[in-house]
Structure formats: structure tokens, C-alpha cells
Design an enzyme around this catalytic site. Structure first.
Site, mmCIF file in Angstrom:
data_model
loop_
_atom_site.group_PDB
_atom_site.id
_atom_site.type_symbol
_atom_site.label_atom_id
_atom_site.label_comp_id
_atom_site.label_asym_id
_atom_site.label_seq_id
_atom_site.Cartn_x
_atom_site.Cartn_y
_atom_site.Cartn_z
ATOM 1 N N LYS A 1 0.471 -0.975 -0.343
ATOM 2 C CA LYS A 1 0.190 0.071 -0.020
ATOM 3 C C LYS A 1 0.690 1.033 -0.062
ATOM 4 C CE LYS A 1 -2.218 3.106 2.061
ATOM 5 N NZ LYS A 1 -1.791 4.973 1.200
ATOM 6 N N GLU B 1 9.519 1.325 11.271
ATOM 7 C CA GLU B 1 10.116 3.056 10.606
ATOM 8 C C GLU B 1 9.940 4.062 11.291
ATOM 9 O OE1 GLU B 1 13.439 -0.163 8.623
ATOM 10 O OE2 GLU B 1 12.639 1.525 7.947
ATOM 11 N N CYS C 1 13.948 11.163 7.066
ATOM 12 C CA CYS C 1 13.628 10.537 8.497
ATOM 13 C C CYS C 1 15.262 10.249 9.380
ATOM 14 C CB CYS C 1 13.521 8.759 9.036
ATOM 15 S SG CYS C 1 13.795 7.765 7.626
ATOM 16 N N GLU D 1 9.270 16.901 15.250
ATOM 17 C CA GLU D 1 10.486 16.360 13.808
ATOM 18 C C GLU D 1 9.367 17.419 12.521
ATOM 19 O OE1 GLU D 1 9.096 13.039 11.092
ATOM 20 O OE2 GLU D 1 9.954 12.587 11.038
HETATM 21 P P1 NAD Z 1 2.356 8.239 7.465
HETATM 22 O O1 NAD Z 1 2.685 8.019 8.599
HETATM 23 O O2 NAD Z 1 1.087 9.259 7.412
HETATM 24 O O3 NAD Z 1 2.226 7.705 5.648
HETATM 25 C C1 NAD Z 1 3.025 6.653 5.252
HETATM 26 C C2 NAD Z 1 1.816 5.718 5.279
HETATM 27 O O4 NAD Z 1 1.446 5.459 6.499
HETATM 28 C C3 NAD Z 1 1.146 5.969 4.026
HETATM 29 O O5 NAD Z 1 1.148 5.264 3.322
HETATM 30 C C4 NAD Z 1 -0.229 6.413 4.837
HETATM 31 O O6 NAD Z 1 -1.547 6.467 3.780
HETATM 32 C C5 NAD Z 1 -0.663 5.111 5.752
HETATM 33 N N1 NAD Z 1 -1.020 5.151 6.748
HETATM 34 C C6 NAD Z 1 -2.136 6.582 7.022
HETATM 35 N N2 NAD Z 1 -2.728 5.441 8.052
HETATM 36 C C7 NAD Z 1 -2.780 4.741 8.566
HETATM 37 C C8 NAD Z 1 -3.927 3.660 9.231
HETATM 38 N N3 NAD Z 1 -4.100 4.348 9.915
HETATM 39 N N4 NAD Z 1 -3.498 2.754 8.713
HETATM 40 C C9 NAD Z 1 -2.551 1.900 7.897
HETATM 41 N N5 NAD Z 1 -1.489 2.818 7.444
HETATM 42 C C10 NAD Z 1 -1.917 4.137 7.553
HETATM 43 O O7 NAD Z 1 3.785 9.008 6.827
HETATM 44 P P2 NAD Z 1 4.014 9.791 5.727
HETATM 45 O O8 NAD Z 1 3.980 11.203 6.166
HETATM 46 O O9 NAD Z 1 4.220 9.454 5.109
HETATM 47 O O10 NAD Z 1 5.990 10.868 5.697
HETATM 48 C C11 NAD Z 1 6.711 11.129 6.496
HETATM 49 C C12 NAD Z 1 6.608 10.024 7.865
HETATM 50 O O11 NAD Z 1 7.320 8.836 7.643
HETATM 51 C C13 NAD Z 1 7.850 10.557 8.859
HETATM 52 O O12 NAD Z 1 8.127 11.050 9.925
HETATM 53 C C14 NAD Z 1 9.020 10.642 8.201
HETATM 54 O O13 NAD Z 1 10.534 10.216 10.009
HETATM 55 C C15 NAD Z 1 8.639 8.886 8.319
HETATM 56 N N6 NAD Z 1 10.278 7.516 7.675
HETATM 57 C C16 NAD Z 1 10.447 6.839 8.923
HETATM 58 C C17 NAD Z 1 11.574 6.124 8.055
HETATM 59 C C18 NAD Z 1 12.512 5.106 8.902
HETATM 60 O O14 NAD Z 1 13.080 5.134 8.260
HETATM 61 N N7 NAD Z 1 12.328 5.566 10.420
HETATM 62 C C19 NAD Z 1 11.844 6.847 6.399
HETATM 63 C C20 NAD Z 1 11.231 7.460 5.841
HETATM 64 C C21 NAD Z 1 9.979 7.621 6.017
#
Ligand code: NAD
Length: 503
Positions: free
Chosen positions: A190, A265, A299, A396
Site C-alpha cells: 500500500k 520505521e 527520517c 519532527e
Molecule cells: P504517514 O504515517 O502519514 O503515512 C505513511 C503510510 O501510512 C502511508 O502509506 C499512509 O497512507 C499510511 N497510513 C496512514 N494512516 C494509516 C493507518 N491508520 N493505517 C495504516 N496505514 C496508514 O507518514 P508520511 O507522512 O507518509 O511519511 C513521513 C514520515 O515517515 C516521517 O515521520 C518520517 O520520519 C517517516 N519515515 C521514517 C523512516 C525510517 O526509516 N525510520 C523512513 C522514511 C520516513
């Protein structure tokens, strides 16, 4: 023709098919529409609509999970060398289409071509690396006891769900999907709703490479519906998630009833700590690279600069000069270093910190303003005169925004560095070896680099502590997640079995 015009022309060619038919889901190897119709993906460069995207529902996720369940035995039983060959062909396919992937990624996310061209190739590297691990992934140990020959083996856990974010979406997806496939799992992916294009390219490449139908299924849609349904589906045995820490909590809650294994992550507020004995020119280069590359939407970005007070003025003066020089522009221009932020929502979030910083009493030493444009462009920003309690030091921001805090002693540096909910990475700059040893021992982070920026080496463990995540990727750690350990004890003789009911 300029390099930018040339890239725009090429991108136009690549997007033609998506403009005509939209981005479809792929379930059981078949391209299908979403049962909730479509949503649109737009470009952060000029807010224009790129194309329609299949809007997946619980029904679509459940169909994809069924397909992944059906394909599981086929993929699991395929001889390891054959599976390895498929993964290598996927890597070849990514390399062959790397330019297309990079151009589409830039247009969909606003990331600069300078970095996305490398990210696409790193996707291929991920497949090649895990292809090499396929053969030994199931190997175990022989643990002899007096009466038994105990052996362990690993088996793939089953169909897994992979949920990815919008920052460098292609590379991050391959990071999860490659080890899952290498382990023998089937996948329902997804992708983030803000950046669906390259997930579509990946599933196309995988099928062109001979991946059997149903082994990789892609369902687009929103997190609260499609993502949630994936976490709740009983056929899905594990969820590998990359995204925000708050969403990570939801992933655990949503998967609780079906006892999901989760790998999370999550976010970071990572410190780069610069002591006065360090190679300051290199520290400056690395600190700038780790916060202002990839639009700061990274991240592992070094979003907090902790600089020793003895060198602060000089270091910050050089930093300001460099930050003001960073090239903000069209992401498809190879010279651009920072493109627009991914979406209006994210742009509003990042820019809201300009006022928060002022209200907190910090100084805006560079940037701190939006740019006149149709897109979501912001100037790279530096906050100085900050302290660790300010929101700009705790939250963040996930944009090209750096908060600088000064410290006087090693103890104070450590206290500030650890004064955050997060614990993903830390970057320590010092030429004092024993200090580096002491400091890294106590720094609360899953990954630490000393006198270096983040240089990813695939066999090493990647992941965070505290609110930055649970679990590790990379090397054999990936297989620990996507596989189950199995123990089998073979009696080596006729050892005494305690008899009950046999007086
Ligand atoms: P997000 O959590 O908003 O979304 C990530 C994914 O989760 C998307 O595909 C979204 O549709 C899905 N999602 C949202 N709500 C959900 C739910 N209730 N159930 C299941 N899936 C759901 O994150 P974002 O804004 O897309 O990405 C940015 C974040 O990702 C930042 O906090 C960043 O630090 C983190 N990130 C972490 C790493 C790591 O390796 N630690 C790497 C890249 C990004």
C-alpha cells in the site's frame, strides 16, 4: 535545449500512459480499477493534476490478500536459485528504467533529480543485495543435546503487508519488498497516497521480470481505509511500516486482533553534535548534506545541530553562507538541490514552524520564508539561539529546516542529544577517540555515525529506538522479520520418556 527542458520532455513521454488510463491497482497479476473509483495525484511543482489513481477499499485489500495467500505456496516452493534469478532480473529492470523512475518520482514528490537519480539505482542495489541472500536465508543451526539432534530452520512467515511513505517512495519500497520476496513471502503493498507513480512502475518491472502473479500486489488508497484494512486482514501475517510515529501506534492497534508482527520505521529528530576538536569543514559539509538534501524530508536528517560554544559563531556564520547558497528550484533541473515540499498539507506544516520559532524566541538566521511560486517551495531555513525545550528542537518538522543549539561540555551535549522522544540516528564529530567511544555508548539512537554523514551499508542494521521505531532492516535482520524460526528435535537414541498412568 536545456537539461531541464530535456527532462520535462522525457517526463511527458513517460506520463502519457498514466494520463490515458490512470494508475491501476495490480492484484493477482491483473491491472484492476479501485472499487471506490479514483483519486488524483498532483504535482507539488505547480499543483497540476498528474493523473487519476485507483482508489482502493477494504474489498480491494482483501482481494489482494487472497491473491497473496494463493501465490504463497508457489513462491515459497520455487527453488531458491530460481527466486534469486527473478530478483536479479527485477534489479536489471529497475536499472533499465532508472531514469523514468527518477523523473516520475521528482514530479510526484518534488524531490530533486540530483538525488532521485541515485535513489532509483539504490532500489536496484536493494534487489541485488537480497537476491544474493536468497539461498542461505533458510539455513539454521545444529544444536546438539545429549538425547537429541536439534536443528533450526527459517521459513517465510506468509503473505505480508508493506505500507510506505511519500519521501523517496521508490527506494523505501524496494528496501522492504526486496527482502520480503527474498525470504519467500508474498506481498500486498500500500503506497502513500501522495506518491503512487513509482510503486506502479515497480510492480510492472517485477512482472516483466517474471515474478509470478499474486506474489506482489499493489493497492493504492488512503491510510485510514486501505492501510487499516491491510493491518486487520487475518491472511496478512506481518506489517512492515515506514511512516510517522503516531501512525506507527495505529498500526499496532489495528493489527492487535489478528496478532500481527510489526516492523516500524518511524520519525526522528536526529542530532549532529560538533565538538571543537573536530574537522570542522567536513562537519559543516555533512551537517548541511544531512538536513538539506532530499528536501529535508528524510527520517535520518540531522535536524538538530548541537555545536560547542567555543566554535559556534564561526561555524554558524559559515553555515548561514552555505544555506543561503543552496539552489532551490525545479526538481527536474539537475542543478537543483531543493525542490518543492510534497503537498499543501506538508507545506503548511513546515512553514508553520517559522512563526513557532519566533514565538519560542529563536532567531531565523537563514530562510524562514516561502517563495513566490505556484508550487510548495520554501527557502532552506536555519534557526539559531534555540534551546532544547523549544518546539523547533523537539518536533519532527520534516523539511529543510535546521535548529542550532549550543553546548559547553560533553555532558551537556549528551543531555541535549538525548532530550527527545525520538532515537533514530546521531552524528558525532570529534577527533578525540575516547570521547567518541564514551559518547556513542550513551547516545540514545539506533544508528550512529562518527565523523561521517549517513552512509548506508546494506548488511548493517537500520532502525531506531524510542519513538523512532521497533525492529531492524538490513542484512540478516530483515530475514528475522520476514521469516519464522523453526526448531526440530530428532531423537538420537531411545532416551527415557517419563511414563504416566503406567504404574
Ligand atoms: P504517514 O504515517 O502519514 O503515512 C505513511 C503510510 O501510512 C502511508 O502509506 C499512509 O497512507 C499510511 N497510513 C496512514 N494512516 C494509516 C493507518 N491508520 N493505517 C495504516 N496505514 C496508514 O507518514 P508520511 O507522512 O507518509 O511519511 C513521513 C514520515 O515517515 C516521517 O515521520 C518520517 O520520519 C517517516 N519515515 C521514517 C523512516 C525510517 O526509516 N525510520 C523512513 C522514511 C520516513
Amino acid at each position: 535545449m536545456s537539461a531541464l527542458e530535456e527532462n520535462i520532455g522525457k517526463l511527458d513521454g513517460h506520463l502519457k500512459k498514466f494520463r490515458e488510463v490512470g494508475i491501476l491497482n495490480c492484484i493477482a497479476g491483473v491491472d484492476v480499477t479501485g472499487s471506490q473509483g479514483t483519486f488524483q495525484t498532483t504535482s507539488p511543482v505547480d499543483r497540476s493534476i498528474i493523473c487519476n489513481v485507483a482508489h482502493g477499499s477494504k474489498e480491494d485489500i482483501d482481494r489482494a490478500a487472497n491473491a497473496a495467500q494463493e501465490a504463497f505456496s508457489v513462491w515459497r516452493e520455487m527453488p531458491a536459485l530460481e527466486r534469486k534469478e527473478v530478483l536479479i532480473r527485477i534489479a536489471d529492470g529497475i536499472e533499465a528504467r532508472a531514469e523514468e523512475i527518477a523523473l516520475c518520482e521528482c514530479w510526484d514528490t518534488g524531490q530533486a533529480y540530483k538525488f532521485m537519480s541515485k535513489a532509483a539505482l539504490r532500489g536496484a542495489e536493494n534487489f541485488r543485495y537480497f537476491a544474493d541472500q536468497v539461498v542461505q536465508a533458510r539455513d539454521g543451526q545444529h544444536l546438539k543435546s545429549p538425547t537429541l539432534m536439534n536443528v533450526t530452520t527459517r521459513v517465510p512467515i506468509g503473505p505480508v503487508g508493506i505500507i510506505t511513505p511519500w519521501n523517496t517512495p521508490f527506494m523505501l519500497s524496494t528496501w522492504k519488498i526486496a527482502p520480503a520476496l527474498a525470504a519467500g513471502c508474498t506481498v500486498v503493498h500500500k503506497p502513500a497516497e501522495a506518491s503512487p507513480i513509482t510503486a506502479r512502475l515497480l510492480v510492472e518491472i517485477a512482472h516483466d521480470a517474471g515474478l509470478p502473479a499474486g506474489v506482489l500486489n499493489t493497492v493504492n488508497g488512503f491510510g485510514e481505509v486501505a492501510g487499516k484494512a491491510l493491518c486487520q486482514n487475518p491472511k496478512i501475517k506481518a506489517i512492515a511500516f515506514v511512516g510517522e510515529s503516531q501512525t506507527g501506534s495505529l498500526i499496532i492497534k489495528q493489527g492487535a486482533d489478528t496478532l500481527k508482527r510489526n516492523h516500524l520505521e518511524l520519525g526522528g529528530k536526529n542530532p549532529v553534535i560538533v565538538f571543537d576538536d573536530a574537522d570542522l569543514d567536513r562537519a559543516l559539509d555533512a551537517a548541511i548534506f544531512m538536513i538539506y538534501s532530499i528536501n529535508g524530508e528524510r527520517c535520518t536528517s540531522s535536524s538538530r545541530l548541537l555545536v560547542q560554544d567555543t566554535i559556534r559563531d564561526n561555524f554558524e556564520a559559515k553555515l548561514i553562507d552555505r544555506v543561503n547558497n543552496i539552489q532551490v528550484g525545479h526538481p527536474l533541473d539537475p542543478k537543483t538541490e531543493i525542490g518543492p515540499l510534497v503537498s499543501e498539507e506538508h507545506y503548511r506544516k513546515v512553514t508553520s514552524y517559522f512563526d513557532i520559532a519566533k514565538a519560542d524566541g529563536a532567531t531565523i538566521a537563514a530562510g524562514g520564508e516561502v517563495m513566490e511560486s505556484e508550487g510548495y517551495f520554501v527557502r532552506p531555513t536555519l534557526f539559531t539561539e534555540a534551546n532544547t525545550k523549544m518546539r523547533i528542537a523537539q518536533e519532527e518538522i520534516f523539511g529543510p529546516v535546521l535548529t542550532s543549539i549550543s553546548f559547553s561540555s560533553e555532558e551537556e551535549a549528551l543531555e541535549i542529544a538525548n532530550d527527545t522522544d525520538y532515537g533514530l540516528t546521531g552524528y558525532v564529530w570529534t577527533n578525540d577517540l575516547t570521547r567518541a567511544l564514551r559518547f556513542t555508548e550513551k547516545l540514545e539512537a539506533g544508528m550512529i555515525w562518527v565523523n561521517s554523514e549517513n552512509v548506508r551499508h546494506l548488511p548493517t542494521p537500520f532502525g531506531g529506538v524510542k519513538a523512532s521505531g521497533i525492529g531492524r532492516d538490513g542484512g540478516d535482520w530483515s530475514f528475522e522479520f520476514y521469516m519464522e524460526q523453526k526448531h526440530i528435535g530428532f531423537a538420537t537414541g531411545r532416551h527415557k520418556i517419563t511414563k504416566l498412568g503406567a504404574l
